[in-house]
Design an enzyme around this catalytic site. Structure first.
Site, mmCIF file in Angstrom:
data_model
loop_
_atom_site.group_PDB
_atom_site.id
_atom_site.type_symbol
_atom_site.label_atom_id
_atom_site.label_comp_id
_atom_site.label_asym_id
_atom_site.label_seq_id
_atom_site.Cartn_x
_atom_site.Cartn_y
_atom_site.Cartn_z
ATOM 1 N N CYS A 2 0.837 -1.191 0.000
ATOM 2 C CA CYS A 2 0.000 0.000 0.000
ATOM 3 C C CYS A 2 0.874 1.244 0.000
ATOM 4 O O CYS A 2 1.966 1.259 0.547
ATOM 5 C CB CYS A 2 -0.948 0.089 1.194
ATOM 6 N N ARG A 27 3.554 0.180 -5.241
ATOM 7 C CA ARG A 27 3.465 -0.442 -3.917
ATOM 8 C C ARG A 27 2.199 -1.286 -3.744
ATOM 9 O O ARG A 27 2.098 -2.081 -2.797
ATOM 10 C CB ARG A 27 3.486 0.630 -2.826
ATOM 11 N N TRP A 73 -2.813 -2.704 -1.618
ATOM 12 C CA TRP A 73 -2.499 -4.106 -1.862
ATOM 13 C C TRP A 73 -3.229 -4.849 -0.744
ATOM 14 O O TRP A 73 -2.861 -4.746 0.426
ATOM 15 C CB TRP A 73 -0.996 -4.341 -1.776
ATOM 16 N N ASN A 99 -1.346 2.041 5.839
ATOM 17 C CA ASN A 99 -0.493 1.000 5.266
ATOM 18 C C ASN A 99 0.017 0.160 6.428
ATOM 19 O O ASN A 99 0.607 0.707 7.356
ATOM 20 C CB ASN A 99 0.684 1.652 4.519
ATOM 21 N N GLY A 100 -0.250 -1.151 6.403
ATOM 22 C CA GLY A 100 0.204 -2.013 7.506
ATOM 23 C C GLY A 100 -0.916 -2.940 7.926
ATOM 24 O O GLY A 100 -1.891 -3.123 7.193
ATOM 25 N N GLU A 484 17.051 -16.792 -9.849
ATOM 26 C CA GLU A 484 16.573 -15.438 -10.147
ATOM 27 C C GLU A 484 15.884 -15.394 -11.519
ATOM 28 O O GLU A 484 14.835 -14.756 -11.672
ATOM 29 C CB GLU A 484 17.764 -14.465 -10.075
ATOM 30 N N LYS A 488 12.041 -14.266 -12.049
ATOM 31 C CA LYS A 488 11.640 -13.174 -12.961
ATOM 32 C C LYS A 488 10.554 -13.655 -13.906
ATOM 33 O O LYS A 488 9.557 -12.984 -14.108
ATOM 34 C CB LYS A 488 12.822 -12.700 -13.812
ATOM 35 N N GLU A 491 7.098 -14.388 -12.087
ATOM 36 C CA GLU A 491 6.348 -13.278 -11.507
ATOM 37 C C GLU A 491 5.755 -12.342 -12.553
ATOM 38 O O GLU A 491 4.711 -11.755 -12.314
ATOM 39 C CB GLU A 491 7.157 -12.505 -10.454
ATOM 40 N N HIS A 507 17.920 -35.557 -10.029
ATOM 41 C CA HIS A 507 17.242 -36.053 -8.827
ATOM 42 C C HIS A 507 15.763 -35.695 -8.826
ATOM 43 O O HIS A 507 15.177 -35.509 -7.756
ATOM 44 C CB HIS A 507 17.955 -35.520 -7.581
ATOM 45 N N LYS A 606 5.591 -4.061 -4.569
ATOM 46 C CA LYS A 606 7.030 -3.845 -4.536
ATOM 47 C C LYS A 606 7.613 -4.046 -3.152
ATOM 48 O O LYS A 606 8.713 -4.546 -2.989
ATOM 49 C CB LYS A 606 7.296 -2.424 -5.026
#
Ligand code: F6R
Length: 611
Positions: A2, A27, A73, A99-100, A484, A488, A491, A507, A606
């Site tokens: 948020c 955000r 968010w 926010n929180g 990574e 990428k 997402e 394996h 983010k």
């Protein structure tokens, strides 16, 4: 998660808020809302993007100089109109953005229900504004004191802004565990989750501390803590440049940030790398040199891409400085009773500097007596301020939700740290160090060369864009790069992707390989070259489609892989940075060709300021 923004001053508050919300949209982008004071409070909110909110506001002629805004968010309650912020007291006179997470909202809500309150959303935030109203009405406390009294009852994390139509010249701002900064202009103030909505108006910034409650008026501000003790604000000078917050001609922030990497890596090394002298200087941690010479265990805590950068650190620090390194997900570390003490060094890596789990891991490490360093991108962030010392990555604001330039800056810092430790502990010869630092100094130019693969990568992306799955394989310090690359891709393109150490393929993952499975190898000509070639043969034998990142001088992989992407001839310690570049581009082009919103992928935000 948020983003919140507030304004009080002489400008049109609505325009400042909407522009600020666009800046903060990275955000969270489930829903957005604003409230301003005209004759009374006027508010609009809408699920969807800030642009959807703008459409809803089109009919109203705004005439206010004070207001608050929010881009969400979702945590408590689905992303629907009624759960969007602002939330209001029952009489509509108080408005809040938050926010929180208010962890004890349930018990507060029960108590308020018994007192006759009714609620129109499923959120924890609405409970908080009702609590503030209850206290303000029953006690006749002034607005700032009522907010303070309410926050003393709250367990959890918050950054809040409160408007009161009975106090039309005041904005209350408070924080604990979630970031909040105040921009101080000439007869105007801006408050926001970070400095991005503020930078174009003023360079004077106050970072609020946990438990601060600020009262911002048209002509000044005062800050107290939750115990009503006056806090003296310190005004910092903001370095953020405005052009970095724009797309600068690129179709997406992500692509712009990928192409910014020669610059961001140069900024990250500036003043720290002295190739002619064969020396690294890390000013932020210099006073710890004696401790670092003795330290024999380093624990790196982080999440997501920052965790991958930590894994690169494990390979490089152990190899060059001969210090044992453990890399932990901050979210696991904080709950698993780790054995650490005052002899250990804990390094927290975080782009945002606000990740809740990483912050909690830092608190735990400090409680156990460890020395804690931060590697952060956002200057003045909570992690930067809660650690004993640190190294900023100086990559500049990263707006694309998928980390690119912040990741390579983290890898660059951790590489410099490995050589710095080796220099302190004398585990590397002076000549060797000088040679390596001379090569490290060329990294921005090498990244520039790597970016030339863009057209080729775009063509490869076209070939594999319809796949449902993808595997990324690498060995040694290329293994975190494989992780990574997979992160990428998944997402931003929503293709299921997994990263593995190449030898682990046998394996289990090998069972997945058939003609529909693209397998991306990092197969540069370094220590495991021959072994990786064998792994490629194994994939080809099962008809997998091989895309290989190879060195320019490669003579073998190009004979067996379906597609190759060449990167410059370099020493192995530079592979993690350089091999990341084509993988970022691959994910980007696949996502774009699948019609995905690469800058704002679904369900992501983010900065993860909740557990
Ligand atoms: C992936 C990504 C995330 C972050 C993670 C940690 O592209 O951006 O995985 O790396 O959320 O965030 P920070 O580094 O801000 O602590």
């Amino acid at each position: 998660m948020c983003g919140i923004v507030g304004y009080i001053g002489f400008r049109d508050a609505f325009s400042v808020l909407i522009k600020g919300l666009h800046r903060l949209e990275y955000r969270g982008y489930d829903s957005a809302g604003i409230a301003v004071i005209e004759d009374g409070i006027v508010g609009f909110k809408k699920s969807g993007k800030v642009s959807d909110l703008e459409k809803v506001c089109e009919q109203h002629i705004f005439r206010s100089r004070i207001g608050i805004g929010h881009t969400r968010w979702a945590t408590h309650g689905a992303p629907i109109d009624c759960n969007s912020h602002p939330h209001y007291s029952e009489n509509g006179k108080l408005a809040i953005v938050h926010n929180g997470i208010i962890e004890n909202y349930h018990s507060i809500k029960e108590a308020l229900l018994l007192k006759g309150h009714t609620f129109s959303s499923d959120t924890d935030t609405e409970v908080l504004i009702h609590l503030i109203d209850e206290i303000k009405t029953k006690t006749n406390l002034d607005l700032q004191d009522a907010v303070r009294a309410a926050l003393r009852k709250v367990v959890g994390a918050y950054a809040i802004l409160v408007l009161d139509e009975d106090n039309p010249g005041r904005l209350i701002a408070a924080r604990k565990g979630s970031p909040l900064v105040i921009g101080v202009g000439n007869n105007e103030y801006f408050v926001a989750s970070d400095a991005t909505p503020i930078a174009e108006y003023t360079r004077n910034i106050i970072y609020l501390n946990d438990n601060d409650v600020a009262c911002v008026n048209y002509d000044g501000l005062s800050i107290v803590n939750l115990n009503n003790i006056v806090q003296v604000p310190f005004i910092h000078e903001l370095e953020l440049q405005i052009d970095i917050l724009e797309k600068g001609g690129y179709p997406h922030f992500m692509l712009k940030e990928i192409f910014e990497q020669p610059r961001s890596i140069r900024d990250c090394m500036r003043g720290r790398l002295y190739p002619d002298e064969g020396r690294i200087a890390l000013g932020g941690i210099k006073i710890y040199e004696d401790f670092l010479k003795k330290v024999n265990r380093i624990i790196i805590v982080s999440c997501g891409s920052s965790w991958h950068a930590g894994l690169v650190g494990e390979y490089l620090i152990e190899k060059y400085a001969r210090v044992s390194v453990e890399v932990e997900y901050a979210s696991e570390f904080r709950y698993r009773h780790p054995v650490i003490d005052q002899h250990d060094l804990v390094i927290a890596i975080s782009q945002s500097g606000e990740t809740a789990d990483t912050l909690a891991a830092i608190e735990l490490a400090k409680k156990c007596g460890a020395t804690v360093f931060g590697i952060c991108n956002v200057v003045g962030s909570s992690i930067a301020r809660n650690t004993d010392a640190g190294i900023y990555t100086h990559a500049g604001p990263e707006i694309g939700v998928a980390s690119t330039k912040a990741f390579t800056a983290q890898v660059t810092i951790i590489t410099m740290f490995a050589f710095y430790m080796a220099q302190l502990k004398q585990t590397i010869s002076k000549n060797h160090l000088k040679e390596h630092l001379a090569e490290l100094n060329l990294l921005p130019e090498l990244v520039e060369l790597c970016l030339h693969c863009d057209d080729k990568v775009k063509k490869i992306a076209e070939k594999i864009k319809s796949s449902n799955n993808c595997i990324f394989l690498g060995r040694g310090s290329a293994f975190p790069v494989a992780l990574e690359g997979a992160l990428k891709l998944k997402e931003i393109s929503y293709i299921h992707a997994e990263g593995y150490p190449a030898a682990e393929m046998k394996h289990g993952p090998i069972a997945l390989i058939d003609e529909d499975m693209p397998v991306v190898f990092i197969a540069t000509n370094h220590s495991s070259y021959e072994k990786v070639i064998s792994n490629i043969q194994e994939v080809k034998a099962r008809k997998g489609v091989v895309i290989a990142i190879v060195s320019e001088s490669d003579t073998q992989v190009n004979k067996i892989a379906d597609y190759i992407i060449e990167i410059p001839e370099i020493s192995e310690f530079l592979v993690p940075t350089l091999a990341s570049i084509p993988l970022q581009l691959l994910a980007y082009h696949i996502a774009v060709s699948r019609g995905c919103n690469v800058d704002q992928p679904r369900n992501l935000a983010k900065s993860v300021t909740v557990e």
